[in-house]
Design a protein around this motif. Structure first.
Motif, PDB file in Angstrom:
ATOM      1  N   GLY A  23       0.870  -1.242  -0.047  1.00 40.23           N
ATOM      2  CA  GLY A  23      -0.063  -0.068  -0.117  1.00 40.23           C
ATOM      3  C   GLY A  23       0.680   1.369   0.151  1.00 40.23           C
ATOM      4  N   TYR A  24       2.020   1.257   0.690  1.00 36.14           N
ATOM      5  CA  TYR A  24       2.799   2.581   0.936  1.00 36.14           C
ATOM      6  C   TYR A  24       3.270   2.705  -0.433  1.00 36.14           C
ATOM      7  CZ  TYR A  24       6.454   5.607   1.916  1.00 36.14           C
ATOM      8  OH  TYR A  24       7.269   6.911   2.037  1.00 36.14           O
ATOM      9  N   ALA A  25       3.730   1.498  -1.332  1.00 29.74           N
ATOM     10  CA  ALA A  25       4.347   1.666  -2.558  1.00 29.74           C
ATOM     11  C   ALA A  25       3.220   2.089  -3.415  1.00 29.74           C
ATOM     12  CB  ALA A  25       4.956   0.457  -3.057  1.00 29.74           C
ATOM     13  N   TYR A  26       2.181   1.659  -3.570  1.00 33.61           N
ATOM     14  CA  TYR A  26       1.042   1.901  -4.266  1.00 33.61           C
ATOM     15  C   TYR A  26       0.718   3.466  -4.341  1.00 33.61           C
ATOM     16  CZ  TYR A  26      -3.383   1.978  -6.727  1.00 33.61           C
ATOM     17  OH  TYR A  26      -4.707   2.234  -7.607  1.00 33.61           O
ATOM     18  N   PHE A  27       0.449   3.987  -3.025  1.00 34.36           N
ATOM     19  CA  PHE A  27       0.164   5.338  -2.848  1.00 34.36           C
ATOM     20  C   PHE A  27       1.216   6.153  -3.068  1.00 34.36           C
ATOM     21  CE2 PHE A  27      -3.238   2.957  -0.960  1.00 34.36           C
ATOM     22  CZ  PHE A  27      -4.272   3.318  -1.541  1.00 34.36           C
ATOM     23  N   ARG A  28       2.446   5.932  -2.777  1.00 34.66           N
ATOM     24  CA  ARG A  28       3.770   6.912  -2.787  1.00 34.66           C
ATOM     25  C   ARG A  28       3.706   6.909  -4.550  1.00 34.66           C
ATOM     26  NH1 ARG A  28       7.127  10.260  -0.674  1.00 34.66           N
ATOM     27  NH2 ARG A  28       8.665  10.625  -2.132  1.00 34.66           N
TER      28      ARG A  28
END
Length: 91
Positions: A23-28
């Motif tokens: 999720g962090y990679a996606y939203f970043r």
């Protein structure tokens, strides 16, 4: 070792942590794509970021599906927690 032989007490936290990272990679990547659009950046970079984040989330959730329904829910919870974190840090 398959998903059937690994205890649920290991699968669920691993799925949640994997969902957080995913999720962090996606939203970043989503934030960077939006920044590129606003700054009139190169459209191919935005397209690559979009395809990359969609491919990453698809592959990650597919792996969670292979571990079972509870692992998928744990990974989704991780993605949603990462979304909340990213929204909180962007304000």
């Amino acid at each position: 070792m398959t998903a059937d032989t690994v205890p649920l007490t290991l699968i669920l936290p691993a799925s949640f942590i994997g969902g957080l990272v995913l999720g962090y990679a996606y939203f970043r990547a989503l934030r960077e794509t939006a920044r590129l659009i606003v700054a009139q950046g190169h459209p191919l970079i935005g397209l690559a970021l979009t395809l990359g984040r969609l491919g990453l989330i698809t592959a990650g959730l597919y792996l969670a599906v292979q571990a079972g329904a509870l692992a998928l829910l744990a990974a989704l919870a991780g993605v949603l927690c990462a979304k909340a974190f990213m929204l909180r840090t962007s304000l």
